[in-house]
Design a protein around this motif. Structure first.
Motif, PDB file in Angstrom:
ATOM      1  N   ASP A   1       0.860  -1.196   0.000  1.00  0.00           N
ATOM      2  CA  ASP A   1       0.000   0.000   0.000  1.00  0.00           C
ATOM      3  C   ASP A   1       0.892   1.240   0.000  1.00  0.00           C
ATOM      4  O   ASP A   1       2.103   1.152   0.175  1.00  0.00           O
ATOM      5  N   HIS A   2       0.279   2.394  -0.197  1.00  0.00           N
ATOM      6  CA  HIS A   2       1.057   3.631  -0.361  1.00  0.00           C
ATOM      7  C   HIS A   2       1.830   4.031   0.894  1.00  0.00           C
ATOM      8  O   HIS A   2       2.849   4.716   0.787  1.00  0.00           O
ATOM      9  N   SER A   3       1.392   3.607   2.078  1.00  0.00           N
ATOM     10  CA  SER A   3       2.144   3.952   3.287  1.00  0.00           C
ATOM     11  C   SER A   3       3.534   3.307   3.260  1.00  0.00           C
ATOM     12  O   SER A   3       4.484   3.853   3.832  1.00  0.00           O
ATOM     13  N   GLU A   4       3.655   2.177   2.601  1.00  0.00           N
ATOM     14  CA  GLU A   4       4.951   1.509   2.493  1.00  0.00           C
ATOM     15  C   GLU A   4       5.848   2.132   1.429  1.00  0.00           C
ATOM     16  O   GLU A   4       6.997   1.723   1.265  1.00  0.00           O
ATOM     17  N   LEU A   5       5.321   3.124   0.722  1.00  0.00           N
ATOM     18  CA  LEU A   5       6.103   3.874  -0.264  1.00  0.00           C
ATOM     19  C   LEU A   5       6.324   5.319   0.172  1.00  0.00           C
ATOM     20  O   LEU A   5       6.785   6.134  -0.618  1.00  0.00           O
ATOM     21  N   ASP A   6       5.993   5.636   1.415  1.00  0.00           N
ATOM     22  CA  ASP A   6       6.230   6.977   1.936  1.00  0.00           C
ATOM     23  C   ASP A   6       7.744   7.178   2.032  1.00  0.00           C
ATOM     24  O   ASP A   6       8.443   6.424   2.723  1.00  0.00           O
TER      25      ASP A   6
END
Length: 142
Positions: free
Chosen positions: A124-129
């Motif tokens: 998910d996008h939190s893991e790409l922050d």
């Protein structure tokens, strides 16, 4: 788990030029997809002026991809450096079959990208922050 998916020769040859910053592959990133459930191919290229945020925006919301990005950052002791990072984008919202195909085919691509030492799996996008997830991983390797 092997899926029988192969890496295209173009992926390997462009990567070898990319890691040496040779024209015309003096780029910021590549995004790869599995074509026809058989071959990993280049889907998109990001110009050198692009950023990590541009890379993340190019990833599909509900489908899987692989990415390779040259990230420039500052080390803990203040030196400017860069690392090439492999990212497996396998979002929770993707259908099950593509998730299985991409998960099972990842090793074929990773073994073709000789010299890439940082591998990140994101669902998910939190893991790409960048600040919270990516930069701490990069700093471990400096």
């Amino acid at each position: 788990m092997s899926t029988g998916v192969e890496v295209s020769e173009e992926v390997v040859s462009t990567f070898n030029q990319f890691k040496l910053l040779q024209a015309p592959y003096n780029l910021r990133y590549f995004i790869y997809k599995i074509q026809d459930k058989k071959t990993i191919v280049i889907e998109k290229e990001g110009e050198r002026t692009k950023t990590f945020d541009d890379f993340v925006e190019e990833l599909p919301e509900n489908d899987c991809r692989y990415g390779l990005i040259d990230i420039e950052f500052e080390t803990v002791d203040g030196r400017a450096t860069s690392k090439i990072v492999f990212i497996s984008w396998n979002p929770d919202t993707a259908p099950v079959r593509p998730k299985m195909l991409y998960s099972g085919s990842k090793e074929a691509l990773k073994s073709s990208l000789v010299g890439v030492g940082i591998h990140i799996n994101a669902t998910d996008h939190s893991e790409l922050d960048f600040e919270e997830a990516i930069l701490p991983v990069l700093k471990k390797y400096t």
